[in-house]
Design a protein around this motif. Structure first.
Motif, PDB file in Angstrom:
ATOM      1  N   CYS A 165       7.512   6.190  28.029  1.00 20.69           N
ATOM      2  CA  CYS A 165       7.648   6.625  26.629  1.00 20.69           C
ATOM      3  C   CYS A 165       8.749   7.677  26.604  1.00 20.69           C
ATOM      4  CB  CYS A 165       6.334   7.202  26.114  1.00 20.69           C
ATOM      5  SG  CYS A 165       4.911   6.102  26.261  1.00 20.69           S
ATOM      6  N   SER A 212       7.288  -1.943  25.449  1.00 19.54           N
ATOM      7  CA  SER A 212       6.084  -1.122  25.530  1.00 19.54           C
ATOM      8  C   SER A 212       5.597  -1.011  26.969  1.00 19.54           C
ATOM      9  CB  SER A 212       4.977  -1.732  24.664  1.00 19.54           C
ATOM     10  OG  SER A 212       4.549  -2.960  25.222  1.00 19.54           O
ATOM     11  N   THR A 233       8.309   8.242  16.751  1.00 21.63           N
ATOM     12  CA  THR A 233       7.403   7.353  17.483  1.00 21.63           C
ATOM     13  C   THR A 233       6.019   7.971  17.468  1.00 21.63           C
ATOM     14  OG1 THR A 233       9.254   6.802  18.942  1.00 21.63           O
ATOM     15  CG2 THR A 233       7.091   6.039  19.603  1.00 21.63           C
ATOM     16  N   HIS A 234       5.227   7.642  16.478  1.00 22.13           N
ATOM     17  CA  HIS A 234       3.881   8.201  16.379  1.00 22.13           C
ATOM     18  C   HIS A 234       2.878   7.214  16.960  1.00 22.13           C
ATOM     19  CE1 HIS A 234       0.636  10.659  14.915  1.00 22.13           C
ATOM     20  NE2 HIS A 234       0.074   9.583  14.373  1.00 22.13           N
ATOM     21  N   SER A 235       1.805   7.728  17.523  1.00 25.36           N
ATOM     22  CA  SER A 235       0.783   6.848  18.088  1.00 25.36           C
ATOM     23  C   SER A 235      -0.590   7.309  17.640  1.00 25.36           C
ATOM     24  CB  SER A 235       0.864   6.829  19.614  1.00 25.36           C
ATOM     25  OG  SER A 235       0.639   8.124  20.146  1.00 25.36           O
ATOM     26  N   THR A 236      -1.469   6.363  17.393  1.00 23.50           N
ATOM     27  CA  THR A 236      -2.847   6.649  17.031  1.00 23.50           C
ATOM     28  C   THR A 236      -3.649   6.935  18.292  1.00 23.50           C
ATOM     29  OG1 THR A 236      -3.534   4.340  17.249  1.00 23.50           O
ATOM     30  CG2 THR A 236      -2.618   5.018  15.111  1.00 23.50           C
ATOM     31  N   GLU A 239      -3.903   3.869  20.345  1.00 31.13           N
ATOM     32  CA  GLU A 239      -2.647   3.556  21.037  1.00 31.13           C
ATOM     33  C   GLU A 239      -2.442   4.493  22.220  1.00 31.13           C
ATOM     34  OE1 GLU A 239      -0.060   1.780  17.275  1.00 31.13           O
ATOM     35  OE2 GLU A 239      -0.171   3.943  17.621  1.00 31.13           O
ATOM     36  N   GLN A 240      -2.825   5.752  22.065  1.00 32.48           N
ATOM     37  CA  GLN A 240      -2.728   6.691  23.178  1.00 32.48           C
ATOM     38  C   GLN A 240      -3.637   6.274  24.328  1.00 32.48           C
ATOM     39  OE1 GLN A 240      -3.558  10.580  21.556  1.00 32.48           O
ATOM     40  NE2 GLN A 240      -1.442  10.892  20.935  1.00 32.48           N
TER      41      GLN A 240
END
Length: 292
Positions: A165, A212, A233-236, A239-240
């Motif tokens: 990432c 990914s 780039t946001h992640s829930t 997703e984390q």
């Protein structure tokens, strides 16, 4: 954490004695080091032994290292420090040169003994990486990125690392500049382009791919992950968790950075937390976890 990564779990400042031959410029925090040549119970003992150093026609300078572990009542004042430097200088075979010497020698007190050796000062080479052609405000600082790369890969020999990432490549730049074999990856094409541009800007070579972590097939010794959290780039949480589970799949070790508490997620992914700390940049606080 960086000290512990380099020198072992019991390492702590302000002075460390170690047999590890560390390139001083790797660390953004270690200021100086001495490659020990002589030791003794007192500074006077060192002075007596200093005559064994023969530099021929080379020039030298002796420096009293101010960072030491002397107790407050044992501290050496300026005048006495200068006297110790001069006394040792008189004994060394060579020509003293206070402005541009061929050799620097440092004398320091540690653990009840005194040491004299080749003195080296950190040149802070990482500061050249502070200004990048592509950057955003919430990215890791160059200093923190360099320390994190060192924590993940204290000894680069034979180690394969990945930053899946990688964002704009702050960690990649620092790691590559230290000879660490690391690859980058990100799902955002804009930051992948930025990462490639930043790496090339500093004359470095590194492989950065678009995709990914879930699609990663290769296996690595260690993964470095700065958890996505910004506008780019946001992640829930789900997703984390997926990122961490896949990190367990592709890497033996993990150094993970997060603005949120993720200890439970890390453990759920199958990792054991070995070390941790908090790093701050402005109003941001980041957890740094070392996991096996």
């Amino acid at each position: 954490m960086e000290l512990r990564a380099f020198f072992g779990p019991d390492a702590s400042g302000p002075v460390i004695k170690s047999k590890v031959d560390l390139d001083l410029n790797r660390s953004p925090f270690i200021r100086e080091k001495i490659d020990v040549l002589l030791d003794g119970d007192t500074a006077a003992d060192i002075t007596k032994k200093a005559g064994s150093i023969d530099l021929g026609e080379k020039t030298f300078k002796v420096i009293f290292v101010k960072i030491n572990d002397l107790l407050p009542h044992e501290k050496v004042e300026y005048g006495e420090r200068m006297a110790i430097e001069r006394a040792i200088g008189w004994e060394i075979v060579g020509e003293a040169d206070l402005k541009n010497p061929d050799y620097l020698f440092g004398i320091v007190a540690y653990g009840g003994r005194w040491y004299l050796g080749r003195y080296r000062k950190n040149e802070r080479v990482w500061t050249k990486h502070v200004k990048k052609p592509r950057e955003y405000s919430t990215a890791l600082s160059a200093r923190d990125a360099r320390a994190i790369a060192n924590i993940a890969v204290p000894n680069p020999a034979g180690i394969r690392a990945v930053d899946p990432c990688c964002g704009i490549g702050t960690v990649l730049v620092e790691a590559l500049s230290m000879g660490i074999h690391i690859e980058g990856r990100d799902i955002n094409p804009l930051v992948v382009d930025g990462s490639r541009e930043n790496i090339a800007y500093f004359g470095l070579e590194g492989n950065v791919t678009l995709g990914s972590i879930e699609d990663t097939k290769a296996h690595y010794d260690v993964a470095i992950i700065d958890m996505p959290y910004n506008l780019y780039t946001h992640s829930t949480p789900a997703e984390q968790q997926s990122i961490l589970i896949n990190a367990r799949r592709i890497a033996d070790r993990l150094v993970v950075v997060s603005v949120d508490p993720i200890e439970e997620m890390v453990q759920k992914a199958g990792f054991t937390i070995q070390d941790h700390c908090i790093a701050k940049k402005g109003t941001f606080s980041r957890r740094i976890l070392v996991c096996n």
